[in-house]
Motif scaffolding. Structure first.
Motif, mmCIF file in Angstrom:
data_model
loop_
_atom_site.group_PDB
_atom_site.id
_atom_site.type_symbol
_atom_site.label_atom_id
_atom_site.label_comp_id
_atom_site.label_asym_id
_atom_site.label_seq_id
_atom_site.Cartn_x
_atom_site.Cartn_y
_atom_site.Cartn_z
ATOM 1 N N THR A 1 0.417 -1.280 0.376
ATOM 2 C CA THR A 1 -0.359 -0.267 -0.325
ATOM 3 C C THR A 1 1.039 1.688 -0.024
ATOM 4 O O THR A 1 1.781 1.326 0.340
ATOM 5 N N PRO A 2 0.207 2.270 -0.434
ATOM 6 C CA PRO A 2 0.890 3.051 -0.242
ATOM 7 C C PRO A 2 2.014 3.862 0.973
ATOM 8 O O PRO A 2 2.972 4.724 0.848
ATOM 9 N N ALA B 1 1.116 10.746 -1.840
ATOM 10 C CA ALA B 1 2.708 9.505 -1.284
ATOM 11 C C ALA B 1 1.984 8.388 -2.405
ATOM 12 O O ALA B 1 2.283 6.803 -2.222
ATOM 13 N N ARG B 2 0.029 8.849 -2.978
ATOM 14 C CA ARG B 2 0.258 7.780 -3.248
ATOM 15 C C ARG B 2 0.807 7.361 -5.025
ATOM 16 O O ARG B 2 0.847 6.965 -5.594
ATOM 17 N N ARG B 3 1.380 8.598 -5.273
ATOM 18 C CA ARG B 3 2.761 9.360 -6.656
ATOM 19 C C ARG B 3 3.493 8.524 -5.905
ATOM 20 O O ARG B 3 4.363 8.023 -7.668
ATOM 21 N N TRP C 1 4.196 5.894 -3.922
ATOM 22 C CA TRP C 1 4.393 4.590 -4.790
ATOM 23 C C TRP C 1 3.496 3.599 -5.766
ATOM 24 O O TRP C 1 4.281 2.676 -5.810
ATOM 25 N N GLN D 1 10.054 7.074 -2.396
ATOM 26 C CA GLN D 1 8.080 7.234 -2.057
ATOM 27 C C GLN D 1 8.403 7.157 -0.110
ATOM 28 O O GLN D 1 7.391 7.715 0.578
#
Length: 481
Positions: A37-38, A73-75, A77, A166
């Motif tokens: 997960t992120p 954070a999602r980017r 990841w 990350q």
């Protein structure tokens, strides 16, 4: 030879795998090098929370919500997963390729012959041709002077850099959220201090008005009290606006709309002595050089640049491949008025192919020069990052030392200002003190409260900055109990 046949059959079986299952297929296990997960790289086994809007947020709650939902954070990841897929592509180059081609076609040819000179008129003949064909082409690079190895090393280094990036992004989101949380708490504390100052000013205004009406006070004292009260009202209104702005900033930091109502847990900061930093500055700088995500990413990018140089050097080297093919053609010829019997052709080939690049417009030398220049650039970037990390640790360390000392000083300042106001108020009520003395004491207390809020805020942020400069932000309680 049996191994090649077995692999060819396996490849044909993979072609039949549905697309959805093929997307989940990870033969080289590159996804194991990326977090699930992120936020997993920061949270470990801590799950992302689902909090009720009715419950005020703790600091840990806000941080959890931010790292679990923040788009940065999602980017980061997603970019790490993309680089893991690139590593899979580089590894896949070691395996053979198998391509199948099948098809069917039908051709019609119509021809008209003019026999008018012979009295026979025109004769038209047509010919229909249909065929079915298939081909199976096989290729396996056996030796390429290290091209695939260099590409794989580069992809692995870039994956390490993406993972470090990350981590750095999660640390940044962590710090920004904690800073927004403390900013909101400071704004609320400033609002509370402004409200207390306004209440004191209101009491003084009422007291001077009563004394003036009783003939014991002057009109000048009442006007000064009114001026002080108006100033306190202005400060309180400004503090309310700052608190609303800080609430919106924290809402955005944790992934909510800016206009969503938000409450945090209030807490008093009455620590007399701040925590001491166990390690010296030299040890902290060494720790930062070992674990700071930006440094880890910079080193990985330098490794990737070195691998790129190796790849550029061998780009014009020969490539030795094992090739093979199997072809079949089933043509059918039908011609009017007579027909042609059906025939079939089949052929196969297997051999070793040596590909030698001879000339590409002098591009090889420029490619190597470009790769070496990128190594120099990455080396300079690494050195710059090391200097910046050392400077961040140095500043944060001394900021913590300074703000820790001021934390106790601000507590003493607030206590002294409160005692001075109590004494001035008592003297004024007894008639032995002046209103100017009381007004000065009120102003000093309001300033002392602001200094206390500012000292606590600077101490909290300094501790966070020190942890961030070390790459050591984690879920912890940074508030003194």
């Amino acid at each position: 030879m049996k191994r090649q046949v077995l692999f060819a059959l396996s490849a044909v079986a993979l072609v039949a795998v549905p697309e959805a299952q093929a997307q989940r297929l990870d033969v080289f296990l590159t996804r194991d090098d990326v977090s699930e997960t992120p936020a997993a790289r920061l949270l470990g086994g801590v799950p992302c929370p689902r909090l009720s809007d009715a419950r005020p947020l703790e600091l840990d709650d806000a941080i959890l919500l931010a790292v679990c939902t923040h788009p940065q954070a999602r980017r980061a990841w997603a970019e790490a997963r993309a680089q893991a897929a690139a590593l899979g592509l580089a590894t896949a180059a070691y395996l053979p390729t198998l391509n199948a081609t099948v098809g069917t076609q039908r051709n019609t040819l119509s021809t008209t012959y003019d026999h008018s000179t012979f009295g026979a008129g025109s004769i038209r003949r047509s010919q229909n041709t249909s065929s079915r064909y298939g081909a199976l082409d096989f290729s396996w690079v056996l030796f390429d002077f290290g091209k695939r190895d260099a590409a794989r090393r580069q992809a692995r280094a870039l994956l390490a850099a993406a993972n470090a990036t990350q981590d750095g992004t999660l640390q940044t989101v962590f710090f920004n959220t904690a800073q927004a949380f403390y900013t909101l708490r400071d704004a609320q504390a400033s609002l509370d201090a402004a409200q207390r100052t306004e209440a004191i000013a209101r009491e003084s205004l009422a007291e001077t008005g009563a004394r003036h009406e009783a003939g014991a006070g002057t009109l000048a004292d009442q006007l000064q009290a009114r001026t002080s009260y108006r100033r306190a009202v202005l400060d309180r209104v400004s503090a309310e606006g700052n608190a609303r702005a800080a609430t919106g900033a924290l809402a955005v930091a944790i992934g909510r709309d800016v206009n969503v109502p938000l409450q945090i847990v209030p807490r008093e900061f009455d620590a007399e002595v701040a925590d001491e930093i166990g390690d010296g500055i030299d040890q902290l700088i060494d720790e930062a050089k070992r674990r700071q995500p930006n440094l880890i990413a910079a080193r990985a990018k330098l490794d990737a640049a070195h691998a790129s140089v190796d790849a550029a050097r061998v780009q014009d080297r020969p490539t030795l491949s094992l090739v093979g093919s199997l072809r079949q053609n089933d043509p059918s010829y039908k011609q009017q008025p007579q027909s042609v019997p059906m025939t079939r052709s089949r052929g196969s080939m297997i051999g070793v192919q040596l590909t030698i690049p001879l000339f590409e417009g002098f591009g090889s030398g420029y490619r190597v020069a470009q790769a070496r220049a990128q190594v120099d650039a990455q080396a300079a970037a690494l050195h710059d990052t090391e200097l910046q990390v050392s400077l961040d640790v140095w500043r944060s360390y001394h900021a913590v030392q300074t703000d820790s000392a001021n934390l106790a000083n601000s507590r003493d300042l607030l206590d002294d200002a409160q005692r001075a106001l109590d004494m001035a108020r008592g003297r004024y009520k007894e008639g032995v003190g002046t209103f100017a003395e009381l007004l000065n004491a009120q102003t000093s207390l309001a300033d002392a409260r602001k200094q206390r809020v500012l000292a606590v805020s600077k101490w909290q942020i300094a501790r966070l900055k020190l942890a961030a400069s070390l790459g050591n932000l984690r879920l912890w309680n940074a508030n003194p109990e």
